[in-house]
Design an enzyme around this catalytic site. Sequence first.
Site, PDB file in Angstrom:
ATOM      1  N   GLU A 105      14.234  32.182  14.762  1.00  0.00           N
ATOM      2  CA  GLU A 105      13.752  33.049  15.060  1.00  0.00           C
ATOM      3  C   GLU A 105      14.524  34.079  16.202  1.00  0.00           C
ATOM      4  O   GLU A 105      14.086  35.226  16.351  1.00  0.00           O
ATOM      5  CB  GLU A 105      12.189  32.569  16.211  1.00  0.00           C
TER       6      GLU A 105
ATOM      7  N   HIS B 257      15.422  36.983  14.196  1.00  0.00           N
ATOM      8  CA  HIS B 257      14.729  37.983  14.151  1.00  0.00           C
ATOM      9  C   HIS B 257      14.743  38.849  15.486  1.00  0.00           C
ATOM     10  O   HIS B 257      14.610  39.981  15.604  1.00  0.00           O
ATOM     11  CB  HIS B 257      13.102  37.568  14.264  1.00  0.00           C
TER      12      HIS B 257
END
Length: 497
Positions: free
Chosen positions: A264, A267
């Site tokens: 994550e 991202h």
Amino acid sequence: MRDSYNQLSERFRRILVLGDAEAVLRWDQSVMMPGGGASDRAEQVAVLETTQHGLLAAPDMEELLDSAATEDLDEWRTANLAGMRRMWVHAAALPEDLVAAKSHAASACEQIWRMARAEADFQQVLPSLRTLLNLTREGAAAKSEKLGVGLYDALLDEYEPDARSADIDLLFEDLGGFLPDFLSRVLERQAAEPPLLDLAGPFPVERQEALGRRLMSQLGFDFEHGRLDVSLHPFCGGTQGDVRLTTRYDPADFTSALMGVLHETGHALYEMGLPDAWRHQPVGGAMGMSIHESQSLLIEMQVCRSRDFLTYAAPVIADELGGGGPAWDIDNLTRIYTRVKPDFIRVDADEVTYPAHVILRYELEKALIQGSMDLADLPEAWNDGLERLLGIRPPNDGLGCLQDIHWYDGAWGYFPTYTLGAMTAAQLFAAAQQADTELLAAIAQGDFVPLMTWLRANVHGMGCSLSAPDLLRQATGEPLSTTAFKRHLEARYLPSA
């Protein structure tokens, strides 16, 4: 003069600020807010969505877009105008009542999914998912007519602009032909190796969180503009200047949560690196989900499961979690993080078996959208497909078709971008290493500045000024293919073969 373009620019700033508000509210709903307020939050999200839709589909929007196209615009403004038109086309295809109905249905279905997943019972969520699927297909039909493509491609276009399933089929067919024999050889090789040394737990959640935050900071995550929390399903959301990450922890095993955090973070770093000068304009946003997924998989798979990264990270992991001895050295940690084992859960899958999880979901969602499979048959079709692809069969729906949030939150057409992203990540990381031969040595020292500098220049900072194929060709010199990904897998898992 840029009268029409300037009007559009201001209008889209407002539209995208509304989108940011909706994104943060959805994140809050999934992570922080009490379940009893779900109906109120569903109404708030629906109002934001329909307001945004109304602005996008306003009667004068097409005239403004056509007028702006006659103005003398530079490359970034021209790309921005193209992004505006694309957003308008998707919005104008849908009536407002359908947008509202789908928003309400997605919120309701997601809440029921949470209970159904906990009880591993697909039948609980089937009626609400059927309602959501019917609305999704209705929207797909409207967009299909507007875009001149099939139902599934109309949904795919929301996540991967101008991508077509016919092209994805060719890539997945090539990869699908490569993986079974490769997986068999990797499993045979790893079975002949000495047993892995167990990492003795338990690992308190607060220690795991401290480790995740430490490595996030080292990679370049700015905690003044983001946060890390816990959710049922790991994800990244929020906005460019307020990026929200989540993971889930297992006190008996830190390895999955840590890689979830690093995934994550990839991202998040992409969002944080988007061109600030074009914030709240279409050209300043993320390229599409295959590029977005490439950034998370580049960090997690290409970098953070590598021996180079673990040369730096092994002592950091041991320090934060209080580990010591041979089980915590780089050799054992590298083997742990490159262990291949067919398993039920996609987000915990190794990079060799991961594409099979994606190919399965891609096949199923295409069949459901196109109407060649009934939704009631999803659990059995899922289990049959996983057994065919990986030789394992989920014992219940929780480990099967209920594990991912995507369909239950209304995201259909998203899944193929994960493996497109894995291919893109391998291609980009190979190009970055070719551009800087000292890149891996820097990573082994915990220095991620060279990598992030290359990504900022070649991916993050480009926003949507290019199409995804053009960006990839500019950054790597080649169109997307399976070549770099297969070469990466062979080098990591069968280095002497």
